[in-house]
Design an enzyme around this catalytic site. Structure first.
Site, PDB file in Angstrom:
ATOM      1  N   ASP A  38       0.855  -1.190   0.000  1.00 57.15           N
ATOM      2  CA  ASP A  38       0.000   0.000   0.000  1.00 57.15           C
ATOM      3  C   ASP A  38       0.893   1.243   0.000  1.00 57.15           C
ATOM      4  OD1 ASP A  38      -1.731   2.075   0.450  1.00 57.15           O
ATOM      5  OD2 ASP A  38      -2.550   1.304   2.329  1.00 57.15           O
TER       6      ASP A  38
ATOM      7  N   GLU B 146      30.786  12.329  -0.700  1.00 55.82           N
ATOM      8  CA  GLU B 146      31.564  12.341   0.543  1.00 55.82           C
ATOM      9  C   GLU B 146      30.682  12.914   1.652  1.00 55.82           C
ATOM     10  OE1 GLU B 146      34.876  14.838  -0.491  1.00 55.82           O
ATOM     11  OE2 GLU B 146      36.021  13.170  -1.317  1.00 55.82           O
TER      12      GLU B 146
ATOM     13  N   GLU C 257      29.437  13.789   5.276  1.00 53.08           N
ATOM     14  CA  GLU C 257      29.900  14.023   6.641  1.00 53.08           C
ATOM     15  C   GLU C 257      28.731  13.872   7.620  1.00 53.08           C
ATOM     16  OE1 GLU C 257      33.279  17.336   5.361  1.00 53.08           O
ATOM     17  OE2 GLU C 257      31.245  17.959   5.867  1.00 53.08           O
TER      18      GLU C 257
ATOM     19  N   GLU D 210      34.142  18.212  -8.730  1.00 52.13           N
ATOM     20  CA  GLU D 210      33.519  17.999  -7.417  1.00 52.13           C
ATOM     21  C   GLU D 210      32.556  19.152  -7.117  1.00 52.13           C
ATOM     22  OE1 GLU D 210      35.040  18.006  -2.725  1.00 52.13           O
ATOM     23  OE2 GLU D 210      36.397  18.499  -4.365  1.00 52.13           O
TER      24      GLU D 210
END
Length: 473
Positions: free
Chosen positions: A53, A132, A134, A361
């Site tokens: 459900d 990465e 934290e 990054e």
């Protein structure tokens, strides 16, 4: 690990496993699960799914159209280390059983659609993501909010604020200084053994592990390193990462939080996300441009920077996220790119002469995000940059604190609040919807959910610090 349903079913039989736990993610980004006796998991379950459900799952079905099906991915199977009964865990995508189509609001399905879109463009066939994340470890957490009171309290044996506290057996005095918690050895670092158990347990759950260490903030901030992986698998790994960390912490009588800013006046927790595109086994981000980036990589960066205000509605999706994104705390608030400037929202890590290690990054995200949605949105933004050859401008290779106010004002910055990010998403969504990865329904329901459940409730409640500021007005 396993590749096919039959391999999983053989393992269940050979290991005499009686319980199979199926996990899936809701829209905000929290794992949900249901455990089944083994007889209910057959080969058809891996294609048709297992019914449940869906009306009570946040952001999903209404009560009159509640039928859903969990479709387990055999490549995600692992023995759950936290169950007393030997239990096989698998991660699922969600299917509409009436139509046979994958559910358009299922985040894992959306991440898969992002990969499918990448392949359809001919630009690449793999998108690697390496988050990465934290987090903080606390010994005591208390909070409450009623009509006449509101407070929070967190505590850690490592907290610098406890340097004068009387502790059982005596206060040993090893408390990381504010902003000086990066890489201390024992006895200042009290969490070595716990992090080691977290890392090794993740490895047992199929996550490719790398390292662990203490992070910058006092009060038990940490990070574990996992290897990059294809977009959907990387999001799977991140959810396993959070699950393992929280449950190992509980085993030690502690608690873990990925809340971006649980402490005032010290660093918050982010989730820098490494990204690269590949095709036919070859990396596409290596080239002869800035920091050995290809033109494609620079255009990908251009797409991320252009759409960053809207992206943050998915990558930084909480009101608390924007208490981390403030200048002065290594926060990546500047919408620019750089080889080494950590206040820039995009950094180009050192990769040496190895083309396969070349990546960028994105430093804004935090781990309160739904990783499937966040990774899919970032990929769509980067691909929009490639398709439209968006110029990211010049790199920001100066010390941001040496800039004059006039120079600093020329650098765009991240939104100042979740409301601002949601407004940006409202006005900049075509890079998500034109791809077919995100539907208009998903965008609208996300904005509505965030406004109704987070932004507006926060606006209605007085903050404890407001009493310090205004009670005597």
């Amino acid at each position: 690990m396993f590749q096919t349903p039959q391999e999983v079913l053989n393992f269940i039989r050979e290991q005499d496993i009686k319980i199979v736990d199926l996990k899936f993610i809701d829209m905000p980004g929290i794992w949900q699960h249901c455990s089944f006796y083994r007889d209910l998991i057959d080969e058809d379950a891996f294609t048709d799914g297992v019914a449940f459900d869906g009306s009570s799952i946040r952001g999903w079905k209404s009560i009159n159209e509640s039928d859903m099906a969990m479709v387990p991915d055999p490549t995600t199977a692992w023995i759950d280390p936290f169950m007393s009964e030997k239990t096989l865990s698998m991660i699922c995508s969600i299917k509409e059983p009436r139509t046979g189509e994958m559910y358009s609001r299922d985040p894992r399905t959306i991440a898969q659609k992002a990969l499918d879109y990448l392949i359809s463009t001919g630009i690449g066939d793999l998108a690697f993501f390496g988050p990465e994340a934290e987090f903080f470890i606390f010994e005591d957490v208390r909070f409450d909010q009623t009509e006449n009171k509101g407070f929070y309290y967190v505590d850690s044996v490592e907290g610098r604020w406890n340097s004068g506290k009387e502790e059982p057996g005596g206060n040993l005095g090893y408390k990381p200084r504010y902003k000086e918690g990066y890489f201390p050895v024992s006895p200042t670092d009290t969490l070595q053994d716990m992090r080691t158990e977290m890392l090794l347990t993740m490895g047992e759950c199929g996550v490719p592990i790398e390292k662990h260490h203490h992070e910058v903030a006092t009060g038990g901030q940490n990070e574990l390193g996992i290897k990059f992986a294809p977009i959907v698998k990387s999001a799977d790994y991140l959810m396993t990462y959070k699950y393992v960390i929280k449950n190992v912490a509980k085993k030690y009588g502690k608690t873990a939080t990925f809340m971006p800013k649980p402490l005032f006046n010290d660093n918050g927790s982010g989730m820098h996300t490494h990204q690269s595109l590949w095709k036919d086994g070859q990396p596409l981000f290596w080239g002869d441009g800035y920091a050995n980036l290809s033109k494609m990589a620079l255009h990908y960066i251009g797409g991320l920077l252009k759409h960053a205000p809207a992206l943050l509605a998915f990558t930084n999706p909480t009101t608390n996220s924007y208490k981390r994104l403030v200048p002065g705390f290594e926060a990546p608030v500047n919408l620019a790119y750089s080889q080494g400037n950590r206040s820039a929202s995009i950094r180009i890590p050192l990769s040496g002469p190895n083309p396969k290690a070349k990546r960028m990054e994105f430093r804004c995200p935090d781990a309160t995000c739904n990783p499937y949605l966040a990774f899919a949105a970032m990929l769509c933004a980067g691909l929009d940059g490639i398709k439209n050859e968006i110029d990211p401008g010049d790199a920001l290779d100066v010390d941001i604190y040496d800039l004059s106010p006039e120079e600093l004002a020329k650098i765009p910055s991240t939104p100042g609040s979740l409301l601002d990010a949601l407004k940006a998403l409202e006005g900049d969504r075509e890079f998500l919807t034109s791809t077919g990865v995100f539907t208009e329904d998903v965008i609208a329901s996300w904005i509505e959910f965030k406004l109704d459940n987070e932004v507006n409730p926060m606006r209605l409640r007085p903050h404890p610090y407001e009493f310090s500021l205004y009670f005597d007005a």
